[in-house]
Design a protein around this motif. Structure first.
Motif, PDB file in Angstrom:
ATOM      1  N   ILE A   1      -0.660  11.409   1.884  1.00 63.76           N
ATOM      2  CA  ILE A   1       0.242  12.519   2.174  1.00 63.76           C
ATOM      3  C   ILE A   1      -0.089  13.731   1.292  1.00 63.76           C
ATOM      4  CG2 ILE A   1       2.653  13.256   2.083  1.00 63.76           C
ATOM      5  CD1 ILE A   1       3.310  10.273   2.878  1.00 63.76           C
ATOM      6  N   GLN A   2      -0.471  13.430   0.039  1.00 69.53           N
ATOM      7  CA  GLN A   2      -0.778  14.517  -0.890  1.00 69.53           C
ATOM      8  C   GLN A   2      -1.945  15.385  -0.410  1.00 69.53           C
ATOM      9  OE1 GLN A   2      -0.990  12.274  -4.462  1.00 69.53           O
ATOM     10  NE2 GLN A   2       1.119  12.752  -5.030  1.00 69.53           N
ATOM     11  N   LYS A   3      -2.784  14.838   0.449  1.00 69.25           N
ATOM     12  CA  LYS A   3      -3.894  15.633   0.978  1.00 69.25           C
ATOM     13  C   LYS A   3      -3.407  16.771   1.875  1.00 69.25           C
ATOM     14  CE  LYS A   3      -7.337  12.041   0.532  1.00 69.25           C
ATOM     15  NZ  LYS A   3      -7.718  10.780   1.180  1.00 69.25           N
ATOM     16  N   GLY A   4      -2.169  16.677   2.337  1.00 71.21           N
ATOM     17  CA  GLY A   4      -1.546  17.832   2.984  1.00 71.21           C
ATOM     18  C   GLY A   4      -1.632  17.903   4.491  1.00 71.21           C
ATOM     19  N   GLU A   5      -2.444  17.068   5.109  1.00 70.39           N
ATOM     20  CA  GLU A   5      -2.604  17.160   6.556  1.00 70.39           C
ATOM     21  C   GLU A   5      -1.382  16.602   7.307  1.00 70.39           C
ATOM     22  OE1 GLU A   5      -6.350  16.433   9.653  1.00 70.39           O
ATOM     23  OE2 GLU A   5      -6.201  15.236   7.847  1.00 70.39           O
ATOM     24  N   ILE A   6      -0.712  15.597   6.684  1.00 72.28           N
ATOM     25  CA  ILE A   6       0.405  14.912   7.331  1.00 72.28           C
ATOM     26  C   ILE A   6       1.691  15.728   7.221  1.00 72.28           C
ATOM     27  CG2 ILE A   6       1.844  12.825   7.226  1.00 72.28           C
ATOM     28  CD1 ILE A   6      -0.793  11.467   6.077  1.00 72.28           C
ATOM     29  N   LYS A   7       2.344  15.908   8.375  1.00 76.03           N
ATOM     30  CA  LYS A   7       3.586  16.695   8.413  1.00 76.03           C
ATOM     31  C   LYS A   7       4.818  15.814   8.628  1.00 76.03           C
ATOM     32  CE  LYS A   7       1.462  20.720   8.183  1.00 76.03           C
ATOM     33  NZ  LYS A   7       0.655  20.336   6.997  1.00 76.03           N
ATOM     34  N   GLU A   8       4.609  14.681   9.291  1.00 78.50           N
ATOM     35  CA  GLU A   8       5.761  13.813   9.561  1.00 78.50           C
ATOM     36  C   GLU A   8       5.399  12.350   9.316  1.00 78.50           C
ATOM     37  OE1 GLU A   8       7.565  14.115  13.467  1.00 78.50           O
ATOM     38  OE2 GLU A   8       8.965  12.487  13.031  1.00 78.50           O
ATOM     39  N   VAL A   9       6.351  11.634   8.690  1.00 78.90           N
ATOM     40  CA  VAL A   9       6.182  10.194   8.461  1.00 78.90           C
ATOM     41  C   VAL A   9       7.262   9.469   9.261  1.00 78.90           C
ATOM     42  CG1 VAL A   9       6.251   8.345   6.755  1.00 78.90           C
ATOM     43  CG2 VAL A   9       5.230  10.530   6.153  1.00 78.90           C
TER      44      VAL A   9
ATOM     45  N   TYR B   1       0.842  -1.211   0.000  1.00 75.72           N
ATOM     46  CA  TYR B   1       0.000   0.000   0.000  1.00 75.72           C
ATOM     47  C   TYR B   1       0.875   1.259   0.000  1.00 75.72           C
ATOM     48  CZ  TYR B   1      -3.868  -3.172   0.944  1.00 75.72           C
ATOM     49  OH  TYR B   1      -4.804  -4.175   0.864  1.00 75.72           O
ATOM     50  N   ILE B   2       1.736   1.355  -1.008  1.00 73.81           N
ATOM     51  CA  ILE B   2       2.623   2.515  -1.078  1.00 73.81           C
ATOM     52  C   ILE B   2       1.910   3.688  -1.767  1.00 73.81           C
ATOM     53  CG2 ILE B   2       4.749   3.399  -2.140  1.00 73.81           C
ATOM     54  CD1 ILE B   2       6.040   0.683  -1.463  1.00 73.81           C
ATOM     55  N   ASP B   3       1.221   3.397  -2.861  1.00 73.73           N
ATOM     56  CA  ASP B   3       0.490   4.465  -3.555  1.00 73.73           C
ATOM     57  C   ASP B   3      -0.566   5.081  -2.638  1.00 73.73           C
ATOM     58  OD1 ASP B   3       1.983   4.202  -5.799  1.00 73.73           O
ATOM     59  OD2 ASP B   3       0.591   2.831  -6.817  1.00 73.73           O
ATOM     60  N   ALA B   4      -1.203   4.220  -1.837  1.00 76.74           N
ATOM     61  CA  ALA B   4      -2.219   4.720  -0.902  1.00 76.74           C
ATOM     62  C   ALA B   4      -1.604   5.693   0.101  1.00 76.74           C
ATOM     63  CB  ALA B   4      -2.853   3.545  -0.167  1.00 76.74           C
TER      64      ALA B   4
END
Lengths: 379, 203
Positions: free
Chosen positions: B132-140, B124-127
């Motif tokens: 992340i592209q939605k922009g809410e995530i700041k750190e992985v 599930y890499i594309d997912a």
């Protein structure tokens, strides 16, 4: 000058005192005691002299020197073999037990505790074997020569073996990725780049270690050759690696198209080689059989000397059918050289019953002769 | 093993097909069930059938879930700016047990290993990229096993995330708590020395 060849510092002693074999090649059940210095193993062809040396090698390296498949090591009609070696190492007794069921399990225990990783055992009991088929170093493909490098460096440096295993695993994954991508007609450049990155660190380390090892043994190798061959010709070897001129990163990038077509990694330290020369001509084409034998013998003795200096312990030296390489007077000269210089424990096999004895007589050292007959030892 | 009853034999074989259960343990379990009320066995079987029938993978993080979106993803109190990337659902459980993480998860479903036929597109890499592209995530945070395949997966993901505006970190690797230095393996200890951390005095 022998003093130049071997340093005078007294090294810590390593020797095998007792060996117990069960179902190992032609040995059904046998116990053998050894001398801490020189052991002459005599007997006719096919009696099991070489197998005895291989058992000692197995205890030190966790595999046979002669067959890659343990099915050929276990005695026919049996499904397991066991080896027990009672060693003396750094003035302490150590017991190594090997238990193998081919295709199922291989357990190696040191003083009653099994290793979780067999690699941890390599290098603790250094060993060098000199056998007639060493000439494959010259006559066969580059794999034999890389095995020589890896065998030495795995014993001298535990990190080398770790990095080599890591490198090989990444190469296998990269090759599988290339193959899968070709089948699916979908190339993923990022994934290949990822593998390239992962190869850099182990490759750099392996390359440096190989280079430095070859530089270190070069002078000793020449001295040994002159002594053994008593010829005037010069001998040399060169490290052949594409990493000498290019970084692995560049090489992998340059060869990417080729790799994609062939579906495997075509450049890297897994393609390294050694070039052997005699008076500046390639050894394989220009040397006589005798010269080739002397060459590989000098190389193996240089390996021995290298391990001895690094480990500060004389490796166990297994000389299989040494008279096949040298005539009696040369063997005498060699043993003289070996024994005078704190060479540790030596095992020699010979078909001739008294030849070793005659040579050793004048050397005044401890010595034990044992006769092997059909997988049994007669003291 | 010989059974007097075909019914028992079938039940034993069913239990024995589960991981880490041998024939003898399976027989013990079956005999135990025979001594219980019929209801107990009914409830037991029902629980398994129901679980298998209704269990889902969360649409967002691919963790195991009763509903379309799992409890963690739907929990409003959790920090939506941090995502912890793991191989499997057991890793989610392990990290949850620590009570040290209040962010969200993303389950990859394995690690990249072409030898076993697992390429990036099988995970599930594309997912993750889409999340992340939605922009809410700041750190992985990469919480992936430090094996060769794990490293490949971390490397690969970091390359993919390079141009996105997220901070990428990996969990620390080193000497375990309560462990003694002399027993730590060389590789771990070596890494711990190289990747040492500044010492802070808490006042």
């Amino acid at each position: 000058m022998t003093t130049k060849i071997i340093n005078q510092k007294k090294s810590l002693f390593l020797n095998l005192e007792k060996l117990i074999l069960t179902n190992f090649k032609n040995y059904t059940s046998e116990r053998v005691n050894f001398s801490p210095t020189l052991n002459a193993i005599v007997g006719k062809n096919g009696m099991g002299k070489t197998n005895l040396l291989d058992a000692i090698y197995y205890l030190c390296m966790s595999k046979s020197n002669f067959s890659g498949n343990d099915r050929n090591v276990v005695q026919k009609t049996h499904d397991f073999f066991r080896l027990e070696g009672q060693f003396k190492r750094k003035e302490k007794k150590e017991k190594i037990v090997v238990k193998v069921i081919p295709g199922k399990q291989k357990i190696i225990e040191r003083n009653g505790t099994a290793y979780s990783k067999l690699a941890d055992h390599i290098g603790l009991f250094p060993v060098v074997i000199i056998a007639p088929d060493d000439t494959s170093l010259v006559t066969e493909g580059s794999e034999a020569r890389r095995r020589f490098l890896d065998n030495t460096l795995s014993q001298s440096d535990p990190n080398y073996l770790t990095q080599l295993m890591r490198y090989n695993k990444v190469i296998r994954q990269r090759n599988a990725a290339l193959k899968n991508m070709a089948i699916q007609h979908r190339f993923n450049a990022t994934l290949i780049k990822t593998y390239d990155q992962q190869l850099l660190e182990p490759a750099a380390l392996i390359f440096e270690k190989r280079k430095s090892f070859l530089e270190k043994i070069d002078p000793i190798f020449n001295e040994f050759y002159q002594k053994i061959a008593a010829h005037q010709e010069t001998v040399q070897f060169n490290y052949k690696s594409k990493l000498i001129e290019n970084s692995l990163e560049e090489l992998l990038e340059e060869n990417l198209e080729k790799d994609r077509i062939l579906q495997r990694t075509t450049a890297g330290i897994h393609k390294d080689d050694l070039a052997f020369h005699l008076d500046n001509s390639p050894l394989k084409q220009f040397a006589s059989q005798g010269q080739i034998k002397s060459f590989v013998l000098a190389l193996k003795l240089a390996q021995f000397d290298f391990l001895k200096k690094i480990k500060n312990t004389s490796p166990i030296l297994l000389l299989d059918d040494i008279f096949d390489k040298l005539d009696s007077s040369r063997v005498k000269q060699l043993l003289d050289l070996l024994l005078k210089n704190d060479f540790g424990q030596i095992f020699i096999t010979d078909t001739h019953e008294t030849r070793v004895e005659e040579i050793v007589k004048d050397l005044k050292i401890g010595y034990k002769k044992m006769e092997i007959k059909d997988g049994q030892c007669i003291d | 093993m010989n059974f007097s009853s075909k019914l028992i034999e079938e039940a034993v074989n069913a239990f024995a097909s589960l991981p880490s259960i041998g024939k003898k343990t399976a027989l013990r379990l079956v005999l135990h069930l025979i001594n219980q009320d019929k209801e107990v066995t009914g409830q037991f079987a029902e629980a398994i059938v129901k679980m298998r029938e209704h269990i889902k993978h969360c649409e967002i993080c691919h963790n195991i879930s009763d509903l379309a979106v799992c409890e963690i993803c739907s929990d409003a109190r959790r920090d939506r700016s941090v995502v912890c990337v793991v191989e499997g659902i057991r890793d989610v459980m392990a990290i949850e047990d620590t009570s040290q993480f209040r962010g969200l998860y993303h389950v990859l479903g394995g690690v990249i290993s072409p030898i076993e036929g697992i390429g990036p597109s099988d995970l599930y890499i594309d997912a993750l990229m889409q999340r992340i592209q939605k922009g809410e995530i700041k750190e992985v945070i990469m919480a992936i096993s430090p094996t060769i395949e794990g490293d490949t997966t971390i490397f690969y993901l970091s390359k993919k995330l390079k141009d996105m505006k997220v901070k990428v970190s990996t969990i620390a690797r080193g000497v375990s708590f309560g462990g003694e230095l002399e027993y730590a393996d060389e590789l771990t200890l070596g890494r711990s020395i190289v990747a040492r951390v500044p010492y802070r005095i808490n006042e």
